[in-house]
Write an enzyme that holds these catalytic residues in place. Structure first.
Site, PDB file in Angstrom:
ATOM      1  N   ASP A 137       0.823  -1.066   0.075  1.00 48.18           N
ATOM      2  CA  ASP A 137      -0.108  -0.046   0.072  1.00 48.18           C
ATOM      3  C   ASP A 137       0.765   1.283  -0.016  1.00 48.18           C
ATOM      4  O   ASP A 137       2.159   1.072   0.373  1.00 48.18           O
ATOM      5  CB  ASP A 137      -0.853  -0.137   1.274  1.00 48.18           C
ATOM      6  CG  ASP A 137      -1.440   1.128   1.641  1.00 48.18           C
ATOM      7  OD1 ASP A 137      -2.222   1.984   0.885  1.00 48.18           O
ATOM      8  OD2 ASP A 137      -1.174   1.874   2.555  1.00 48.18           O
ATOM      9  N   ASP A 142      -0.144   5.174   1.110  1.00 46.61           N
ATOM     10  CA  ASP A 142       0.012   6.177   2.303  1.00 46.61           C
ATOM     11  C   ASP A 142       0.014   5.318   3.588  1.00 46.61           C
ATOM     12  O   ASP A 142      -0.916   4.373   3.843  1.00 46.61           O
ATOM     13  CB  ASP A 142      -1.425   6.706   2.204  1.00 46.61           C
ATOM     14  CG  ASP A 142      -1.325   8.012   1.366  1.00 46.61           C
ATOM     15  OD1 ASP A 142      -0.053   8.711   1.224  1.00 46.61           O
ATOM     16  OD2 ASP A 142      -2.492   8.128   0.648  1.00 46.61           O
TER      17      ASP A 142
HETATM   18  O1  M1P Z   1      -3.970   5.908  -0.367  1.00 44.96           O
HETATM   19  C1  M1P Z   1      -4.959   5.862   0.397  1.00 44.96           C
HETATM   20  C2  M1P Z   1      -5.997   7.177  -0.197  1.00 44.96           C
HETATM   21  O2  M1P Z   1      -5.342   8.258  -0.233  1.00 44.96           O
HETATM   22  C3  M1P Z   1      -5.962   9.421  -0.397  1.00 44.96           C
HETATM   23  O3  M1P Z   1      -6.721   9.502   0.753  1.00 44.96           O
HETATM   24  P1  M1P Z   1      -6.916  11.099   1.647  1.00 44.96           P
HETATM   25  O4  M1P Z   1      -6.626  12.010   0.657  1.00 44.96           O
HETATM   26  O5  M1P Z   1      -8.130  10.696   2.241  1.00 44.96           O
HETATM   27  O6  M1P Z   1      -5.902  10.984   2.710  1.00 44.96           O
HETATM   28  C4  M1P Z   1      -6.868   9.243  -1.472  1.00 44.96           C
HETATM   29  O7  M1P Z   1      -6.308   9.346  -2.839  1.00 44.96           O
HETATM   30  C5  M1P Z   1      -7.779   7.817  -1.317  1.00 44.96           C
HETATM   31  O8  M1P Z   1      -8.343   7.735  -2.780  1.00 44.96           O
HETATM   32  C6  M1P Z   1      -6.733   6.729  -1.084  1.00 44.96           C
HETATM   33  O9  M1P Z   1      -7.428   5.641  -0.974  1.00 44.96           O
END
Ligand code: M1P
EC number: 5.4.2.8
Length: 249
Positions: free
Chosen positions: A14, A16
C-alpha cells in the site's frame, strides 16, 4: 525452464501509511530497502490514489522502479512503464447513477456542520470516485486537523452508513482509505482487483503490506484474500522493520 528465483515471489505495498507518510514523499531509507528487496523478489504497489498523486509521493520511479504499479486499486495497471489495463467507473455505473451519487454527496456535505470546508468535494477518477467532506484542496495542516476531528467524531463512518442505506442495490463499496476522504467503486473493485493482473505469472507467494487492514479500511480485502500473505503495519518505519526481518534485506 527453471524460473529465476526473483520471479517466484511478489511483494505488494500500500502507499499512504505503508511506504510513505500520508500524502508525503517516500524516504530515502525506504528506497534503499526496496532496492535491496528487488534483488530477491518482484515488487509492486497498490494504492487508492491515481497515478499523478502517487508520482508526487513515490517520485518518477513510480513506474519502472516497481515491477508492477497499481494506482486506483489496479483499475489502472502498469507492468514496468507499460500501461497494461484501464477500467472505467463511469462506464460501469452509467451517467444517471453517477449523477445521483454526486447530487447526494454535495447535499450531504452542504448540510454537514464541520469547522472548515475547502474545494473539490467529489473527484471523478478513472476507476472510482473519491469524496471528501473537507474538500481535497485543503492544506496539509487542515488535512491533519480534519483527520483528528474525524477520529473523534466519526464523520466519515457516519457518511458511509448513510451511503450504504441510500445506495443499497447499486452494487457499490464505500471505503475509508486515507485521512480526509472516502473511495467509492463497484463491489470487488477493491485492492483485490489488482490480483487479476498477476495470475498469469503464477507467483508462488504474493505478499501484501498495508496499514488499513481492519474492516472498512481499504486494505481489508486484499489483506484477507486467500491467495495473499498479508502483513499489517503501523507506519513506514514498521514496514521497513518487517520487510527487513522477513526477507533478510
Ligand atoms: O492511499 C489511500 C488514500 O489516499 C487518499 O486519501 P486521503 O486524501 O483521504 O488521505 C486518496 O487518494 C484515497 O483515494 C486513497 O484511497
Amino acid at each position: 525452464m527453471a524460473i529465476p528465483d526473483r520471479n517466484k515471489k511478489i511483494v505488494l505495498f500500500d502507499v499512504d501509511g505503508t511506504l510513505t507518510p500520508s500524502r508525503l514523499l517516500i524516504k530515502q531509507e525506504m528506497v534503499d530497502l526496496l532496492t535491496r528487496l528487488k534483488e530477491k523478489v518482484m515488487i509492486g504497489f497498490v494504492g487508492g490514489s491515481n497515478i499523478e498523486k502517487q508520482k508526487e509521493q513515490v517520485g518518477d520511479m513510480t513506474c519502472g522502479f516497481f515491477d508492477f504499479s497499481f494506482p486506483e486499486n489496479g483499475l489502472t495497471a502498469y507492468k514496468g512503464t507499460s500501461l497494461i489495463s484501464e477500467t472505467s467507473f463511469l462506464q460501469n455505473i452509467g451517467e444517471e447513477k453517477y449523477k445521483h451519487l454526486v447530487n447526494f454527496t454535495l447535499r450531504y456535505i452542504a448540510d454537514l456542520d464541520i469547522p472548515i470546508k475547502r474545494g473539490t468535494f467529489v473527484e471523478l477518477r478513472k476507476g472510482m470516485i473519491n469524496v471528501s467532506p473537507i474538500g481535497r484542496n485543503c492544506t496539509y495542516e487542515e488535512r491533519l486537523e480534519f483527520s483528528r476531528l474525524d477520529d473523534e467524531m466519526g464523520i466519515r463512518n457516519r457518511m458511509v452508513e448513510e451511503y450504504k442505506k441510500v445506495f443499497e442495490g447499486y452494487g457499490l463499496s464505500f471505503s475509508i482509505g486515507g485521512q480526509i476522504s472516502i473511495d467509492i467503486f463497484p463491489i470487488g473493485w477493491d485492492k483485490t482487483f489488482c490480483l487479476r493482473h498477476l495470475h498469469q505469472y503464477n507467483f508462488e507467494e504474493i505478499h501484501f503490506f498495508g496499514d488499513k487492514t481492519n474492516e472498512g479500511g481499504n486494505d481489508f480485502e486484499i489483506f484477507n484474500h486467500k491467495e495473499v500473505i498479508g502483513h499489517r503495519v503501523t507506519s513506514p518505519e514498521d514496514t521497513m522493520r518487517q520487510v527487513s526481518e522477513l526477507f533478510g534485506v
